[in-house]
Design a protein around this motif. Structure first.
Motif, PDB file in Angstrom:
ATOM      1  N   MET A   5       0.836  -1.193   0.000  1.00  0.00           N
ATOM      2  CA  MET A   5       0.000   0.000   0.000  1.00  0.00           C
ATOM      3  C   MET A   5       0.881   1.257   0.000  1.00  0.00           C
ATOM      4  N   ASN A   6       0.362   2.338  -0.547  1.00  0.00           N
ATOM      5  CA  ASN A   6       1.055   3.629  -0.491  1.00  0.00           C
ATOM      6  C   ASN A   6       1.227   4.057   0.959  1.00  0.00           C
ATOM      7  N   ALA A   9      -1.919   5.606   2.230  1.00  0.00           N
ATOM      8  CA  ALA A   9      -3.182   4.874   2.077  1.00  0.00           C
ATOM      9  C   ALA A   9      -3.994   4.961   3.379  1.00  0.00           C
ATOM     10  N   ASP A  13      -8.927   2.473   2.438  1.00  0.00           N
ATOM     11  CA  ASP A  13      -8.297   1.860   1.251  1.00  0.00           C
ATOM     12  C   ASP A  13      -7.877   0.419   1.572  1.00  0.00           C
ATOM     13  N   LYS A  14      -7.282   0.268   2.766  1.00  0.00           N
ATOM     14  CA  LYS A  14      -6.788  -1.064   3.159  1.00  0.00           C
ATOM     15  C   LYS A  14      -7.953  -2.034   3.319  1.00  0.00           C
ATOM     16  N   THR A  57      -7.641   2.156  -5.032  1.00  0.00           N
ATOM     17  CA  THR A  57      -7.091   3.356  -4.375  1.00  0.00           C
ATOM     18  C   THR A  57      -6.142   2.963  -3.237  1.00  0.00           C
ATOM     19  N   GLY A  58      -5.013   3.635  -3.194  1.00  0.00           N
ATOM     20  CA  GLY A  58      -4.065   3.415  -2.093  1.00  0.00           C
ATOM     21  C   GLY A  58      -3.065   2.306  -2.355  1.00  0.00           C
ATOM     22  N   GLU A  60       0.093   0.696  -4.013  1.00  0.00           N
ATOM     23  CA  GLU A  60       1.293   1.129  -4.730  1.00  0.00           C
ATOM     24  C   GLU A  60       1.667   0.107  -5.804  1.00  0.00           C
TER      25      GLU A  60
END
Ligand code: PEP
Ligand code: MN
Length: 339
Positions: A5-6, A9, A13-14, A57-58, A60
């Protein structure tokens, strides 16, 4: 696959990634690091659409785990697994020394041996109460009585205990007394036992089967890990070859190979790997140099009288000398034995 994840995030998102994976029937392992969250999606990667997750979303990036063992692999977790045990740390560089007799034979024998091992510098006490013996007529161990004596030896010395469990139904009983469950070479692929050990959430020392590939051994570790039990140690104890001068052939290669493939701590058992006390010290010192995170050694105050594995058992004085030598070897290769 693992989903990285970014750093920015959000929880939402997670949760969305986790929900998507779970909806598709996958097991999810969340690992929240200081900077990044990594979500492990475990199952058959072919039926999940990687791009679909990558677009969420979120996210990477998504990294597929190509090895058949997933949770056990370095791809899944790059850093060494470490966990506390008593006052010591298992894994992560410092070497832990486990020692004691092959079998618990009596209250006085295990307490005498435990005190001698502790004085010599051991951190963990070994001793079998349930013994897997080649012959049904050989000593099978003292069972629960042996576990009670081990607990008394722990009281007397403060050393945590590693002891073998041979069947799933006995896991709860052994957990009442032990700090680490040993799964023996003969039971490495006893899947019901691996499930029960995984469920127990107790630390496990998983010995390599005597004719097992490193990959098969790691797949067995995967069974335990798949229950969310992350405290698994791998133990190389020698394999069967054509050689007969030693009981088994110590596969020293297995230490760097397992450490490269997996983040799990690797313990070496030079006693079973050689089968003769004369060779134990050489194999133990080589294991330290090769990068083992721990050593497990059979010690008996009177090896001639031992009810099992006397031929490979060190007398306490020889064990004490070996500990001093292992410390010197550790230092020579930039490592340290646990204080
Ligand atoms: C033992 O540790 O005494 C033992 C029986 O070991 P293995 O399962 O490696 O033979
Ligand atoms: Mn033994």
């Amino acid at each position: 696959m693992i989903v990285i994840m970014n750093p920015d995030a959000t929880m939402r998102d997670k949760s969305a990634v986790i929900a998507r994976a779970e909806d598709l029937g996958f097991k999810v392992h969340l690992s929240e690091g200081k900077e990044r969250t990594i979500i492990g999606i475990i199952g058959n990667d072919r039926v999940i659409n990687r791009e679909q997750i990558e677009r969420m979303t979120g996210v990477e990036r998504v990294v597929p785990i190509l090895k058949p063992f997933k949770l056990a692999s370095r791809e899944f977790k790059a850093s060494d697994t470490t966990f506390p045990l008593g006052n010591h740390t298992i894994g992560g560089g410092e070497i832990v020394i486990m020692a004691g007799p092959c079998s618990v034979e009596s209250r006085s024998q295990i307490i005498e041996t435990a005190i001698a091992c502790k004085e010599a510098g051991a951190h963990v006490l070994r001793g079998g109460a349930f013994k897997p013996r080649t012959s049904p007529y050989a000593f099978q161990g003292l069972g629960e009585e042996g576990l009670k004596y081990l607990a008394e030896a722990r009281e007397a010395t403060g050393m945590p205990i590693v002891t073998e469990v041979m069947e799933p139904g006995l896991v709860p009983l052994v957990c009442e007394y032990a700090d680490i469950l040993q799964i023996g070479a003969r039971n490495m692929q006893n899947y019901a036992l691996l499930h029960a050990a995984g469920e127990s959430q107790y630390p496990v020392l998983l010995k390599r089967g005597m004719s097992s590939l490193i990959e098969e051994w790691l797949m067995c570790a995967e069974y335990i890990l798949s229950h969310g039990n992350t405290r698994v140690m791998l133990c190389e104890r020698g394999i069967r070859t054509f050689e007969t001068y030693t009981r088994n052939t110590f596969d020293i290669n297995a230490i760097p190979v397992a450490k490269q493939l997996s983040h799990l701590p690797v313990v070496a058992d030079p006693s079973h790997a050689t089968g003769k006390w004369e060779y134990v010290a050489a194999a133990a010192k080589a294991s330290v140099a090769a990068g083992a995170d721990g050593i497990i050694i059979e010690v008996h105050p009177r090896p001639d009288e031992a009810m099992s594995d006397g031929a490979q058992s060190l007398k306490p004085e020889k064990f004490a000398r070996l500990v001093r030598e292992m410390k010197a070897i550790a230092q020579a290769v930039g490592r340290e034995v646990n204080p």
